[in-house]
Design a protein around this motif. Structure first.
Motif, PDB file in Angstrom:
ATOM      1  N   VAL A 150       0.836  -1.198   0.000  1.00 21.00           N
ATOM      2  CA  VAL A 150       0.000   0.000   0.000  1.00 21.00           C
ATOM      3  C   VAL A 150       0.870   1.247   0.000  1.00 21.00           C
ATOM      4  O   VAL A 150       0.638   2.200  -0.761  1.00 21.00           O
ATOM      5  CB  VAL A 150      -0.946   0.002   1.220  1.00 21.00           C
ATOM      6  CG1 VAL A 150      -1.642   1.357   1.368  1.00 21.00           C
ATOM      7  CG2 VAL A 150      -1.981  -1.106   1.097  1.00 21.00           C
ATOM      8  N   LEU A 151       1.894   1.241   0.848  1.00 17.11           N
ATOM      9  CA  LEU A 151       2.812   2.373   0.919  1.00 17.11           C
ATOM     10  C   LEU A 151       3.512   2.591  -0.424  1.00 17.11           C
ATOM     11  O   LEU A 151       3.621   3.729  -0.912  1.00 17.11           O
ATOM     12  CB  LEU A 151       3.839   2.134   2.029  1.00 17.11           C
ATOM     13  CG  LEU A 151       4.775   3.291   2.380  1.00 17.11           C
ATOM     14  CD1 LEU A 151       3.973   4.494   2.857  1.00 17.11           C
ATOM     15  CD2 LEU A 151       5.770   2.854   3.440  1.00 17.11           C
ATOM     16  N   LEU A 152       3.957   1.505  -1.044  1.00 18.61           N
ATOM     17  CA  LEU A 152       4.638   1.599  -2.332  1.00 18.61           C
ATOM     18  C   LEU A 152       3.703   2.151  -3.411  1.00 18.61           C
ATOM     19  O   LEU A 152       4.106   3.019  -4.218  1.00 18.61           O
ATOM     20  CB  LEU A 152       5.151   0.218  -2.744  1.00 18.61           C
ATOM     21  CG  LEU A 152       5.806   0.114  -4.134  1.00 18.61           C
ATOM     22  CD1 LEU A 152       7.043   1.003  -4.216  1.00 18.61           C
ATOM     23  CD2 LEU A 152       6.147  -1.333  -4.457  1.00 18.61           C
ATOM     24  N   LEU A 153       2.468   1.685  -3.444  1.00 21.48           N
ATOM     25  CA  LEU A 153       1.517   2.138  -4.460  1.00 21.48           C
ATOM     26  C   LEU A 153       1.184   3.622  -4.297  1.00 21.48           C
ATOM     27  O   LEU A 153       1.039   4.349  -5.291  1.00 21.48           O
ATOM     28  CB  LEU A 153       0.251   1.296  -4.400  1.00 21.48           C
ATOM     29  CG  LEU A 153       0.390  -0.157  -4.870  1.00 21.48           C
ATOM     30  CD1 LEU A 153      -0.902  -0.923  -4.631  1.00 21.48           C
ATOM     31  CD2 LEU A 153       0.768  -0.218  -6.349  1.00 21.48           C
ATOM     32  N   ILE A 154       1.058   4.087  -3.052  1.00 21.67           N
ATOM     33  CA  ILE A 154       0.798   5.515  -2.832  1.00 21.67           C
ATOM     34  C   ILE A 154       1.975   6.352  -3.314  1.00 21.67           C
ATOM     35  O   ILE A 154       1.795   7.388  -3.968  1.00 21.67           O
ATOM     36  CB  ILE A 154       0.508   5.785  -1.339  1.00 21.67           C
ATOM     37  CG1 ILE A 154      -0.798   5.125  -0.916  1.00 21.67           C
ATOM     38  CG2 ILE A 154       0.442   7.292  -1.073  1.00 21.67           C
ATOM     39  CD1 ILE A 154      -1.110   5.255   0.553  1.00 21.67           C
ATOM     40  N   ILE A 155       3.184   5.890  -3.032  1.00 21.79           N
ATOM     41  CA  ILE A 155       4.382   6.602  -3.487  1.00 21.79           C
ATOM     42  C   ILE A 155       4.444   6.629  -5.015  1.00 21.79           C
ATOM     43  O   ILE A 155       4.743   7.672  -5.626  1.00 21.79           O
ATOM     44  CB  ILE A 155       5.650   5.959  -2.893  1.00 21.79           C
ATOM     45  CG1 ILE A 155       5.678   6.153  -1.376  1.00 21.79           C
ATOM     46  CG2 ILE A 155       6.905   6.551  -3.526  1.00 21.79           C
ATOM     47  CD1 ILE A 155       6.793   5.408  -0.677  1.00 21.79           C
ATOM     48  N   LEU A 156       4.146   5.493  -5.655  1.00 20.87           N
ATOM     49  CA  LEU A 156       4.151   5.440  -7.121  1.00 20.87           C
ATOM     50  C   LEU A 156       3.110   6.392  -7.708  1.00 20.87           C
ATOM     51  O   LEU A 156       3.371   7.070  -8.720  1.00 20.87           O
ATOM     52  CB  LEU A 156       3.889   4.014  -7.593  1.00 20.87           C
ATOM     53  CG  LEU A 156       5.023   3.005  -7.389  1.00 20.87           C
ATOM     54  CD1 LEU A 156       4.581   1.617  -7.828  1.00 20.87           C
ATOM     55  CD2 LEU A 156       6.274   3.430  -8.143  1.00 20.87           C
ATOM     56  N   LEU A 157       1.932   6.446  -7.090  1.00 20.26           N
ATOM     57  CA  LEU A 157       0.884   7.354  -7.564  1.00 20.26           C
ATOM     58  C   LEU A 157       1.370   8.796  -7.545  1.00 20.26           C
ATOM     59  O   LEU A 157       1.218   9.539  -8.521  1.00 20.26           O
ATOM     60  CB  LEU A 157      -0.361   7.203  -6.689  1.00 20.26           C
ATOM     61  CG  LEU A 157      -1.473   8.236  -6.895  1.00 20.26           C
ATOM     62  CD1 LEU A 157      -2.087   8.081  -8.283  1.00 20.26           C
ATOM     63  CD2 LEU A 157      -2.537   8.101  -5.813  1.00 20.26           C
ATOM     64  N   ILE A 158       1.987   9.183  -6.424  1.00 18.77           N
ATOM     65  CA  ILE A 158       2.453  10.563  -6.282  1.00 18.77           C
ATOM     66  C   ILE A 158       3.583  10.866  -7.252  1.00 18.77           C
ATOM     67  O   ILE A 158       3.615  11.930  -7.889  1.00 18.77           O
ATOM     68  CB  ILE A 158       2.900  10.803  -4.825  1.00 18.77           C
ATOM     69  CG1 ILE A 158       1.677  10.722  -3.899  1.00 18.77           C
ATOM     70  CG2 ILE A 158       3.589  12.160  -4.683  1.00 18.77           C
ATOM     71  CD1 ILE A 158       2.020  10.674  -2.439  1.00 18.77           C
ATOM     72  N   VAL A 159       4.505   9.937  -7.409  1.00 16.75           N
ATOM     73  CA  VAL A 159       5.647  10.147  -8.310  1.00 16.75           C
ATOM     74  C   VAL A 159       5.183  10.251  -9.757  1.00 16.75           C
ATOM     75  O   VAL A 159       5.626  11.133 -10.510  1.00 16.75           O
ATOM     76  CB  VAL A 159       6.672   9.004  -8.145  1.00 16.75           C
ATOM     77  CG1 VAL A 159       7.726   9.070  -9.250  1.00 16.75           C
ATOM     78  CG2 VAL A 159       7.341   9.082  -6.782  1.00 16.75           C
TER      79      VAL A 159
END
Length: 369
Positions: A150-159
């Motif tokens: 979940v943390l990784l996906l949120i970071i990918l979304l923002i990037v």
């Protein structure tokens, strides 16, 4: 064993607080605060820390007890039961129905348009009921497993969407003053950061010497910063007007993802984030509700009422909110209900404890003549 450690409590709390808030909160905040919605998010997070002070006091006053036991200890058996039934049949039930409608409306409007809403809610409740019957230990360990993703996906979304950000969308800052910002902050505080007292139902299941209120504070901080960051990106990329207009602005933000000329429209990232977090949110809510009611009813096993309570919750989610307009209207009222239980219940329990100590304290001996 149906237990969890302090770290698992922190992870479960983080997943719970992110829940459906990451999908719908940007619209609520932007509607009230406009381009200052990100400031409202930060203020709402800070307000949400205040009830943790009360919960910390209850944790020290009633160590090793869950919420049902604290209610009877602080208020007496009769008043404790009445308050307990009022709490469990309004607060967690209300959040469950809201969350189920969020699930159904998101799926029917964004992904599975031809699938009946009733079928989606029923299927969701079957899966969640199975998780609840397996126990809070299983739920917390599964949350621990999925949290890094979940943390990784949120970071990918923002990037991925950051190249489309426009800083002018949040300017000028505080052009309308502090009043709309403060009013909007209450929305995020009430949903979800005043719901800490629900975790008191699992305090007796946590093994370890760490402060449980502190673990909830860590979960609030991590989830709150992630939510505010998503709100910030929605404002920068979509602009405040569009963020307020969309029902699920974070999903629309996901549609803006482009990576070169071959990776586009991978908003499924947002869907995966939300599926994971909303599953743990509703699972924990249902677990809290059925364990609380089973304790008040003196049932030997909460599992016997899991499916009936789940079915009733699903039916009420369709009955109370026949359309998305009614859902949005009730969501605005829910902030006040959340403040009532979020602050009112811990204060009531601390007040009851203080009164009991006053009457139980030994009389001071008479001074010699």
């Amino acid at each position: 064993m149906d237990q969890l450690n302090p770290r698992q409590l922190t992870v479960l709390a983080t997943m719970y607080y992110i829940g459906s808030a990451i999908l719908v909160i940007p619209a609520y905040l932007a509607d009230k605060a406009g381009n200052d919605a990100w400031i409202s998010g930060l203020l709402g997070l800070m307000i949400g820390f205040l009830p943790l002070i009360l919960i910390y006091a209850l944790e020290k006053t009633y160590p090793g007890k869950h919420l049902g036991e604290i209610l009877e200890s602080a208020l007496g058996k009769i008043l404790g039961k009445v308050t307990g039934f009022a709490f469990f049949l309004t607060y967690p039930l209300g959040i469950i129905t809201l969350s189920l409608r969020d699930i159904g409306d998101f799926l029917t409007t964004s992904l599975l348009r031809d699938t009946p809403l009733e079928v989606l809610i029923l299927f969701t409740l079957v899966v969640i009921s199975i998780a609840v019957r397996l126990g809070i230990g299983t739920i917390s360990r599964t949350a621990e497993l999925f949290f890094p993703w979940v943390l990784l996906l949120i970071i990918l979304l923002i990037v991925f969407v950051s190249p489309k950000a426009d800083i002018e969308n949040i300017q000028p800052v505080l052009a309308s003053g502090w009043q709309p910002v403060m009013l909007a902050s209450l929305t995020l505080a009430g949903f979800p950061f005043l719901e800490h007292n629900l975790f008191m139902m699992v305090f007796a299941k946590v093994k370890g010497s760490a402060s449980l209120a502190l673990q909830l504070g860590k979960g609030s901080l991590v989830s709150g910063l992630l939510i505010v960051l998503v709100v910030f990106m929605c404002l920068l990329v979509l602009n405040p007007g569009q963020t307020a207009a969309y029902v699920f602005p974070t999903y629309e933000l996901g549609k803006m993802i482009e990576f070169g000329q071959f990776v586009r429209r991978i908003e499924v990232i947002v869907a995966f984030i939300w599926f994971f977090t909303i599953f743990f949110r509703v699972s924990f809510l249902l677990y809290t509700m059925v364990t609380g009611l089973s304790y008040l009813l003196r049932l030997h096993d909460y599992r016997v009422i899991t499916f009936p309570v789940a079915v009733i919750s699903g039916a009420l989610s369709l009955l109370w909110y026949p359309n998305i307009t009614e859902l949005n209207n009730f969501s605005r009222i829910w902030t006040y209900i959340s403040f009532l239980w979020g602050f009112g219940l811990p204060l009531l329990l601390l007040g009851g404890s203080a009164v009991q100590k006053m009457f139980r304290s030994p009389k001071s001996p008479r001074e010699p003549a």
